[in-house]
Design a protein around this motif. Structure first.
Motif, mmCIF file in Angstrom:
data_model
loop_
_atom_site.group_PDB
_atom_site.id
_atom_site.type_symbol
_atom_site.label_atom_id
_atom_site.label_comp_id
_atom_site.label_asym_id
_atom_site.label_seq_id
_atom_site.Cartn_x
_atom_site.Cartn_y
_atom_site.Cartn_z
ATOM 1 N N ILE A 1 4.979 9.794 -9.943
ATOM 2 C CA ILE A 1 3.738 10.535 -9.692
ATOM 3 C C ILE A 1 3.790 11.842 -10.494
ATOM 4 O O ILE A 1 4.776 12.576 -10.424
ATOM 5 C CB ILE A 1 3.608 10.874 -8.187
ATOM 6 C CG1 ILE A 1 3.738 9.598 -7.328
ATOM 7 C CG2 ILE A 1 2.305 11.591 -7.872
ATOM 8 C CD1 ILE A 1 4.304 9.843 -5.970
ATOM 9 N N ILE B 1 6.539 3.669 -10.514
ATOM 10 C CA ILE B 1 5.784 4.253 -11.630
ATOM 11 C C ILE B 1 5.816 5.781 -11.634
ATOM 12 O O ILE B 1 5.431 6.418 -12.620
ATOM 13 C CB ILE B 1 4.312 3.776 -11.604
ATOM 14 C CG1 ILE B 1 3.709 4.062 -10.215
ATOM 15 C CG2 ILE B 1 4.217 2.300 -11.946
ATOM 16 C CD1 ILE B 1 2.220 3.753 -10.112
ATOM 17 N N SER C 1 10.183 7.747 -7.838
ATOM 18 C CA SER C 1 9.872 8.847 -6.910
ATOM 19 C C SER C 1 10.936 8.923 -5.816
ATOM 20 O O SER C 1 11.581 7.919 -5.493
ATOM 21 C CB SER C 1 8.523 8.615 -6.232
ATOM 22 O OG SER C 1 7.544 8.283 -7.190
ATOM 23 N N GLY D 1 -5.454 4.249 1.044
ATOM 24 C CA GLY D 1 -5.349 5.695 0.783
ATOM 25 C C GLY D 1 -5.105 6.500 2.047
ATOM 26 O O GLY D 1 -5.269 7.727 2.058
ATOM 27 N N ILE D 2 -4.674 5.829 3.105
ATOM 28 C CA ILE D 2 -4.434 6.570 4.355
ATOM 29 C C ILE D 2 -2.939 6.619 4.702
ATOM 30 O O ILE D 2 -2.476 7.445 5.494
ATOM 31 C CB ILE D 2 -5.225 5.917 5.526
ATOM 32 C CG1 ILE D 2 -6.722 5.928 5.158
ATOM 33 C CG2 ILE D 2 -5.033 6.679 6.838
ATOM 34 C CD1 ILE D 2 -7.589 5.206 6.160
ATOM 35 N N LEU E 1 -0.059 7.703 3.301
ATOM 36 C CA LEU E 1 0.712 8.965 3.227
ATOM 37 C C LEU E 1 0.140 10.034 4.166
ATOM 38 O O LEU E 1 0.877 10.892 4.659
ATOM 39 C CB LEU E 1 0.738 9.497 1.791
ATOM 40 C CG LEU E 1 1.668 8.724 0.841
ATOM 41 C CD1 LEU E 1 1.642 9.358 -0.549
ATOM 42 C CD2 LEU E 1 3.099 8.689 1.352
ATOM 43 N N GLU F 1 -6.931 9.677 -0.536
ATOM 44 C CA GLU F 1 -6.552 10.101 -1.894
ATOM 45 C C GLU F 1 -5.672 9.013 -2.500
ATOM 46 O O GLU F 1 -4.581 8.742 -2.011
ATOM 47 C CB GLU F 1 -5.779 11.436 -1.867
ATOM 48 C CG GLU F 1 -6.618 12.642 -1.520
ATOM 49 C CD GLU F 1 -7.543 13.091 -2.644
ATOM 50 O OE1 GLU F 1 -7.491 12.508 -3.744
ATOM 51 O OE2 GLU F 1 -8.356 14.008 -2.386
ATOM 52 N N ASP G 1 12.738 5.354 -5.118
ATOM 53 C CA ASP G 1 12.377 4.062 -5.751
ATOM 54 C C ASP G 1 12.440 4.157 -7.262
ATOM 55 O O ASP G 1 12.647 5.235 -7.813
ATOM 56 C CB ASP G 1 10.977 3.614 -5.278
ATOM 57 C CG ASP G 1 9.871 4.572 -5.705
ATOM 58 O OD1 ASP G 1 9.885 5.053 -6.873
ATOM 59 O OD2 ASP G 1 8.985 4.886 -4.877
HETATM 60 P P1 ADP Z 1 -2.187 3.563 -0.445
HETATM 61 O O1 ADP Z 1 -0.781 3.223 -0.577
HETATM 62 O O2 ADP Z 1 -2.896 2.816 0.537
HETATM 63 O O3 ADP Z 1 -2.880 3.658 -1.766
HETATM 64 P P2 ADP Z 1 -1.114 6.053 0.343
HETATM 65 O O4 ADP Z 1 -1.693 7.162 1.103
HETATM 66 O O5 ADP Z 1 0.055 5.381 0.906
HETATM 67 O O6 ADP Z 1 -2.257 5.058 0.070
HETATM 68 O O7 ADP Z 1 -0.754 6.589 -1.065
HETATM 69 C C1 ADP Z 1 -1.646 7.379 -1.769
HETATM 70 C C2 ADP Z 1 -1.410 7.245 -3.241
HETATM 71 O O8 ADP Z 1 -0.144 7.839 -3.584
HETATM 72 C C3 ADP Z 1 -1.238 5.855 -3.722
HETATM 73 O O9 ADP Z 1 -2.520 5.284 -3.976
HETATM 74 C C4 ADP Z 1 -0.413 6.016 -4.985
HETATM 75 O O10 ADP Z 1 -1.267 6.325 -6.035
HETATM 76 C C5 ADP Z 1 0.468 7.150 -4.671
HETATM 77 N N1 ADP Z 1 1.769 6.676 -4.216
HETATM 78 C C6 ADP Z 1 2.200 6.547 -2.946
HETATM 79 N N2 ADP Z 1 3.497 6.167 -2.905
HETATM 80 C C7 ADP Z 1 3.900 6.038 -4.202
HETATM 81 C C8 ADP Z 1 5.108 5.641 -4.832
HETATM 82 N N3 ADP Z 1 6.186 5.304 -4.121
HETATM 83 N N4 ADP Z 1 5.141 5.601 -6.168
HETATM 84 C C9 ADP Z 1 4.062 5.947 -6.900
HETATM 85 N N5 ADP Z 1 2.891 6.348 -6.373
HETATM 86 C C10 ADP Z 1 2.797 6.362 -5.034
#
Ligand code: ADP
Length: 603
Positions: free
Chosen positions: A539, A537, A591, A564-565, A567, A552, A534
């Protein structure tokens, strides 16, 4: 570089040459001298021969003179006694002439002269007989003036005799001169030849001896170097032998130990006297069950000269056994004697046993703990499932009643009361989502996943359908790079995994940025890696591990909503399908999440 030794056969050749040529030259010299000597002898013999001729001539002359004197005496006195020498001459003269004739037969002119003398004598003899007869008969012998004739005859004979002797004397002096010259020449030639030969022999022998000494020195140098190298290596080996760091033995393949250092004797517990008395034999201190290893080692020694180290045991003098490591090498130039190193393994064996025991205990403990952990996990998951499940009923009630409040009693609330009611509805909605996610996560942990051949293209198709609304709302652009391969997986779980990743990809973008997502796959050996890239922003590397854990999140709920669940579900799902998951990203640079699953195999 090792210099080669000059073979003894070369020495022998040089020596033979040094002896053979001088001998050959000596033979030539002897030959030359011999021929000279024989010539000298023949010349000397000629001188002696001439002496003999002269002597014989004098004898003949004397006979003639005696005959004449006797004749004269008789003629004067008439006494027959005076005729005795005459008669003697008559008896001997012919044989004397004949002998002389034989002696000078090689000389034609002298033979001729001798014949003349002989015939002159014969004539004189005839005349003398006549005189004797006349004298005997008392006739007047003087009347025949033959007396004077007789003197003439005798004078001629005497002259001829003198000439004859003169010639022989001349010959003698010539021959003696020749003998002298020959002697001088012989001596000179002998000296010259001897000198020449001596210098030739000296030159040649010197050359051969020089070569010999050169070769000898070369060999001496090689041997000295070799000896030094040998001494050096011997010293090094002796150092190792005497250092007693390891046991070292020299042994016969038949079983005899010819030498051993103290370290070895200590290992087997035998005193040195036993070794000296031949009581220590490796075959006898080897337990029967290890003999086959020794036999194998002997075969290897005979084939390659080296027996690689192997473990066995020895029976110590006190009957106890000692574990050892032994390796051997045949001694150079021997087919029966080997040098062996012996290492005692008692301590390492004990350590090995201890390590094995520790490992077994550790494995047992780990297994026990794993079981306990799994049980705790299952209990926890069951608990969270039931909690989530049980929470749904009161939550629904909350949602229903707050909804009713908003709909039926709205006019009785002022604006603040209405706002509170709206917040209660929203919070209940979020709670609902949270519970849904937790339930999905728990289910994933508990469900039995059957892995099948799954077509990634159809999975993406499903995902696109499920996210159609969100994609349209956000006007996201998703590029799918087909064809996508097949993988081994669980279709529903895989759809859930990709939905979560794609939803995140379009969610975590900066405000005002139109999200662009690229979906593609590559094959790595027996694995397929699916990428979801993508322009969000990004990580920071420090957080890339923890975002896969439950609850997390890196942002507040106001900025980017979520539970936060997502991933955590992705990781659990992928791991349950036997795959792996990860991310490559930098803050602010988008990312790239990846999911790796086994390549699809048609069954
Ligand atoms: P949620 O999406 O519900 O916050 P996830 O477990 O899917 O929880 O993601 C955990 C965290 O990882 C997100 O809160 C975000 O901070 C970071 N994150 C996940 N996917 C991306 C992404 N594609 N780009 C940037 N940060 C991401």
């Amino acid at each position: 570089m090792t210099r080669q030794l000059i073979a003894p056969v070369n020495f022998r050749r040089t020596l033979t040459r040094a002896v053979l040529l001088p001998s050959l030259l000596m033979v030539i010299l002897s030959g030359a001298l011999l021929s000279q000597v024989s010539y000298l002898l023949s010349v000397t013999r000629w001188v002696e021969y001439t002496d003999q001729i002269i002597a014989r001539t004098y004898q003949t002359e004397k006979l003639i003179v005696d005959a004449e004197t006797g004749l004269r005496g008789y003629l004067l006195t008439g006494e027959t006694d005076f005729l005795q020498p005459y008669n003697q001459t008559e008896l001997k003269i012919n044989s004397s002439f004949n002998q002389l004739g034989r002696l000078i037969s090689h000389n034609a002119s002298q033979t001729r002269l001798l014949k003349e003398i002989h015939s002159n004598y014969d004539r004189w003899e005839l005349y003398s007989r006549q005189l004797i007869r006349l004298r005997k008969n008392n006739e007047n012998y003087q009347a025949y003036s033959i007396n004077a004739q007789g003197k003439e005859m005798m004078d001629e004979i005497r002259e001829q005799m003198a000439l004859f002797i003169d010639i022989e004397q001349t010959l003698r002096s010539q021959r003696s001169k020749a003998a002298q010259n020959t002697t001088v020449a012989f001596v000179a030639i002998s000296i010259a030849l001897t000198l020449l030969l001596a210098s030739l022999v000296a030159f040649f022998v010197r050359r051969q001896l020089m070569k010999l000494s050169e070769d000898y020195e070369k060999n001496l140098l090689v041997v000295t170097n070799q000896t030094e190298a040998l001494q050096h290596s011997e010293a090094r080996f002796r150092r190792l032998f005497e250092s007693n760091l390891i046991g070292i033995i020299f042994s016969h393949l038949s079983g005899r130990i010819t030498a051993a250092n103290d370290a070895f004797l200590k290992i087997v517990g035998y005193p040195r006297e036993d070794l000296v008395l031949g009581k220590l034999r490796w075959l006898e201190i080897t337990p029967p069950e290890y003999i086959h290893l020794d036999e194998q080692a002997i075969v290897e020694l005979k084939v390659s000269g080296v027996a690689p180290p192997f473990e066995k045991e020895y029976i110590r003098k006190d009957g106890s056994r000692v574990p050892i490591l032994i390796g051997a090498a045949l001694l150079e130039g021997s087919e029966q004697e080997a040098v062996c190193f012996v290492l005692e393994l008692t301590e390492s064996k004990a350590a090995e046993v201890e390590i094995r025991q520790l490992n077994e205990t550790l494995e047992k403990r780990v297994a026990e703990r794993t079981i306990k952990l799994e049980e705790a996990n299952q209990e926890l998951e069951a608990f969270s499932y039931s909690v989530s499940h049980d929470l749904r009923a009161p939550l629904r009630a909350m949602q229903g009643f707050s909804q009713a409040l908003m709909e039926d009693y709205a006019e009785q609330f002022d604006s603040v009361g209405q706002e509170y009611a709206r917040r209660i509805v929203a919070a209940a909605g979020r709670m609902e989502l949270l519970i849904q996610d937790l339930l999905a996560y728990s289910r994933l942990s508990r469900a039995e996943l059957q892995l099948r051949l799954v077509d990634l293209e159809s999975v993406i198709e499903d995902v696109m359908t499920q996210l159609e609304v969100e994609l349209r709302e956000k006007q996201a652009e998703v590029v799918i790079e087909e064809p996508l391969p097949q993988v081994m997986g669980h279709r529903i779980t895989l759809v859930q995994v990709v939905v979560n990743l794609l939803a995140n990809a379009i969610k975590f973008v900066a405000t005002g940025v139109k999200s662009k997502v690229r979906v593609y796959a590559d094959e790595r050996g027996s694995w397929v890696r699916l990428w979801i890239e993508d322009n969000g922003i990004g990580i920071a590397p420090d957080h890339q591990e923890r975002i896969f854990r439950v609850f997390e999140r890196l942002h507040g709920i106001e900025t980017y909503p979520g539970t936060g669940i997502g991933l955590a579900i992705v990781r659990k799902g992928v791991e349950r399908m036997g795959g792996r998951v990860g991310v490559e990203s930098q803050l602010g640079q988008g990312s790239r999440f990846w999911v790796e699953l086994p390549k699809g195999i048609k069954v």
